[in-house]
Each structure stands twice: as C-alpha cells, then as structure tokens.
Scaffold this active site. Structure first.
Site, PDB file in Angstrom:
ATOM      1  N   LYS A 135      14.596 -20.121 -23.908  1.00 59.65           N
ATOM      2  CA  LYS A 135      14.251 -18.847 -24.543  1.00 59.65           C
ATOM      3  C   LYS A 135      13.015 -18.232 -23.856  1.00 59.65           C
ATOM      4  CE  LYS A 135      17.572 -19.173 -27.606  1.00 59.65           C
ATOM      5  NZ  LYS A 135      17.896 -20.549 -27.827  1.00 59.65           N
TER       6      LYS A 135
HETATM    7  C1  LIG Z   1      21.656 -16.995 -31.344  1.00 60.84           C
HETATM    8  C2  LIG Z   1      21.059 -18.339 -31.642  1.00 60.84           C
HETATM    9  N1  LIG Z   1      20.782 -18.650 -32.913  1.00 60.84           N
HETATM   10  C3  LIG Z   1      20.225 -19.828 -33.240  1.00 60.84           C
HETATM   11  C4  LIG Z   1      19.924 -20.777 -32.286  1.00 60.84           C
HETATM   12  C5  LIG Z   1      19.374 -22.098 -32.701  1.00 60.84           C
HETATM   13  O1  LIG Z   1      18.112 -22.340 -32.161  1.00 60.84           O
HETATM   14  P1  LIG Z   1      17.602 -23.819 -31.873  1.00 60.84           P
HETATM   15  O2  LIG Z   1      18.302 -24.318 -30.654  1.00 60.84           O
HETATM   16  O3  LIG Z   1      16.140 -23.638 -31.655  1.00 60.84           O
HETATM   17  O4  LIG Z   1      17.907 -24.637 -33.074  1.00 60.84           O
HETATM   18  C6  LIG Z   1      20.184 -20.498 -30.943  1.00 60.84           C
HETATM   19  C7  LIG Z   1      19.857 -21.485 -29.914  1.00 60.84           C
HETATM   20  O5  LIG Z   1      20.362 -21.556 -28.861  1.00 60.84           O
HETATM   21  C8  LIG Z   1      20.774 -19.251 -30.611  1.00 60.84           C
HETATM   22  O6  LIG Z   1      21.050 -18.936 -29.345  1.00 60.84           O
END
Ligand SMILES: Cc1ncc(COP(=O)(O)O)c(C=O)c1O
Length: 399
Positions: free
Chosen positions: A195
């Site tokens: 990210k």
């Molecule tokens: C659109 C979206 N929502 C939620 C998440 C979840 O985040 P995390 O990987 O930090 O749990 C991601 C992670 O890739 C994502 O791309």
C-alpha cells in the site's frame, strides 16, 4: 517483430520488478528502533500519536489504529451494528476482506456491479440491490480512485444505510478536495507493504461520529474501557479496575508499527507525487494503443493511485490474458491480477452465489492485470514496463 523473452528473446530488463513494493528509509528504521529501545512497545504513546497524525492527514475527527485493514473492516461492521439477517452491499472487484467483514458479523454480502470505465462500484447498481434488509454499503476506492461519494451518500441517506468506505487503496486520495477518511460514516485503511504507506501490517478506521468512535474502540480492544467515567460499576474497588462491557477483539497495533507509520505518513506527499508521475507516464504511453484500455477517473477524484491496471482489449490481441501475463513475467516485469470477482471463490460459491451476478465486473476481470507502480521505481523501471507492454502488444496484435 521483436522476439519475446518467453520465446527465447532478450528480456526488456535483467532484474525482475514487481507490481508493488514498500519504501523503507533510514528515518523509518530509526523511528522503529527508538520505540524498540524504549519502555513500551505496545499500548504506549506512539499509537496515540499515530491516531492524531491520521486525523491530521484525513481531516477526520477520530481515528482508531488496528492491526490490519481486515480488522478495520470487521470493527466498522461491529460499530455499524450489523448482524444476522442484515444485507451489506459491496463490489465484487475487490480483495475478499471487503465482503468477508459482513460475513464475520453474520450479515450477508450483496454484490453490486461496477462502472465499466472507472471499475468502481456503480451507484445505480447499489440502488437496484437495496431491499428492506439492507443496512450498509461497503464502497471500495478501487485502485485508489475515490468512489462517487455524493451519489452514494444520497442513496445511503435516502434508505437509512451506514456508509463504510474501504479506502485500503486510497490514503492520500481526495474527493472534491476532501481527503478520504473524512467523507464516509467510517473509513477503513490498510497499511500492508504494497500500500502507499506501510506499518508492516496495519490498519485504521476514521470517523467524525463520537458514538461510532466509542464503538470502534470497544470492538478493537476486547470491549474494555479504562476511564472511570465510562464504568457501569460506580464504586470500583481500586485503581486496577477496568471494565469489559462488550465482546471485543484484540486488534491492537504495536507502538513500533505506529512509529513506522508516522514516519511513512511524513513522506505521503512525496509518495503521492511520484505515484501520480508514474500514472501519468503510463496513461500517456497507453492512451493511443488499440490493445490496451486505460482506466478512467471521475474528475472529482484527485487520486493517489495504489494500483495501475492495464485492461487488455482481447478483440485486438491474438493471445489470452494468461499468455500476456506470462510474457510480461518473462520480460522481468511481474504483474498481478486485482481481483478475481469475490463471489467466484469456492467459499462464496458454497454459500449459493452464482457466476454472472455482476457482468460488467466479470468482463473487466477477464482482461486486467496490475503492472508495477511504487514510488521507488526510477524512470528506467517505468520505461522498461512501458516497453514490455508495447513489445508484447505489438507481437500479439490482431486486426
Ligand atoms: C480493498 C481492500 N480491502 C481490504 C484489505 C485488507 O487489508 P489487510 O491486508 O491490511 O488486512 C485489502 C488488502 O489488500 C484491500 O485491498
């Protein structure tokens, strides 16, 4: 015609680059080290400082830091009061967590289709999927581009729905000049290493609503409160007393992760600027190519792009998406695909979701791949990526 690397030709570059990667500088390392050498490596002052910083960056009144973006979405669903029998509308073109969060609380995800040009959730499709059971919308700022906030807000207000923005891709993005994080009822961020800014793993929820903030804190911290004025017990035995008032989770972020994220947020403007430069270079390079469709943006979104997606115009190519993908990989440009429509996965299939639910999203999925986009890319990396796309597109061009 240049011989493709996959057929034994020379790759456009020697070292492989990937679709995303973090930028960790000496300043970040020092920030982490200084917390690790201190007294409190969790439950200390850095998390509070981070929450303050997140409020500054997003313009939100409140922020709750958590251990990842998935936990952020789970807490948002708890705070929204979602549960058994409720329906939550989201997009299929996203990481599974955007829908899973509804399942965690016993609610049912309902998939709305996306706009064929921007790939973001289509407000008209949201409205078409509303039933008396609908309680919330999880709108994803896909690739970093802001959703159509005004129209979605209007729909949510009309039907009394909570609006949760999944801004996992979108820290730094603005809609009509307002930063993501201050627009929805709650906004969820992810700070995974691909990210725009990272905490290793990390997440946060921002809100302007004091009651939602209270519930978010309870959900992420075991349902425990520590301030006497919040206690149900009016005569606690001693100062050790704390009170568990609801069933919550341990979704805390550590202080060394918080310190890393503060340091990363100090570079957000620089990261955004470089991401925008690369997106502009790609848009310019691909805009007149028949074989490639460029993602469009709504004018209201000032986007810090997390992903750059090329969509193959398969009518103009004699190869499949898989062949194009493998050819890119052989040129040492490693793409990825974001995303398989969520309800295609066996978990959702077993729940009864059928292919064909969202034809626009499914059609987009067939031709997409994400090419490298991260601020540490130098101009040569960008030029190599463009060269690989052009080389493969020319090789497989079909009239
Ligand atoms: C659109 C979206 N929502 C939620 C998440 C979840 O985040 P995390 O990987 O930090 O749990 C991601 C992670 O890739 C994502 O791309």
């Amino acid at each position: 015609m240049e011989k493709l690397a996959i057929h034994g030709g020379t790759p456009v570059r020697k070292e492989k680059i990937y679709y995303g990667r973090q930028w960790i500088g000496d300043d970040d390392v020092q920030a982490v080290a200084s917390v690790l050498k201190g007294d409190l490596i969790t439950c200390g002052p850095s998390v509070e400082a981070l929450e303050k910083k997140l409020c500054e960056v997003t313009g939100a009144k409140y922020a709750v830091a958590v251990c990842n973006g998935t936990a952020a979405l789970h807490c948002a669903c708890i705070a929204a009061g979602l549960g058994e029998g409720d329906e939550v509308i989201t997009t299929p073109l996203t990481f599974a967590a955007s829908a899973n969060c509804a399942v965690y609380v016993g609610a049912t995800p309902v998939f709305a289709d996306v706009n064929p040009k921007t790939y973001n959730i289509d407000p008209a499709s949201i409205e078409a999927h509303i039933t008396p059971k609908t309680k919330a919308v999880v709108a994803v700022d896909f690739t970093g581009q802001a959703v159509e906030h005004d129209r979605i807000r209007e729909i949510c207000d009309k039907h009394g729905l909570k609006l949760i923005i999944d801004a996992a891709h979108a820290i730094g993005t603005k809609y009509k000049g307002k930063p993501e994080g201050s627009i929805g009822d709650m906004t969820c961020f992810s700070f995974h290493p691909v990210k725009t800014v990272t905490a290793g793993e990390g997440g946060a929820i921002t809100t302007n609503d004091p009651e939602l903030y209270r519930r978010l804190r309870l959900a992420s911290q075991h349902g425990i409160v520590r301030h006497p004025e919040e206690f149900v017990e009016k005569n606690p035995e001693g100062i050790w007393y704390y009170e568990m008032q609801e069933l919550g989770y341990n979704y805390r972020m550590t202080d060394f992760q918080a310190a890393l994220l503060i340091s990363q947020l100090n570079k957000l403007d620089m990261f955004s600027k470089r991401r925008k430069e690369i997106v502009n270079a790609y848009n310019e390079a691909f805009k007149d190519m028949e074989e490639i469709i460029v993602q469009e943006e709504i004018p209201e979104s000032d986007t810090t792009r997390h992903l750059y997606i090329i969509r193959l115009n398969l009518d103009k190519l004699s190869c499949t998406r898989a062949e194009f993908f493998q050819a890119m990989s052989a040129e040492n440009i490693q793409p990825q695909v974001h995303y398989v429509p969520v309800y295609w996965f066996p978990f959702y299939e077993k729940m009864g979701y059928k292919r064909g639910l969202c034809p626009v999203a499914e059609d987009i999925y067939k031709g997409i791949m994400s090419i490298p986009l991260y601020p540490m890319m130098n101009d040569q990396d960008v030029a190599d990526t463009i060269a690989a796309v052009k080389k493969i597109a020319a090789y497989y061009h079909k009239d």
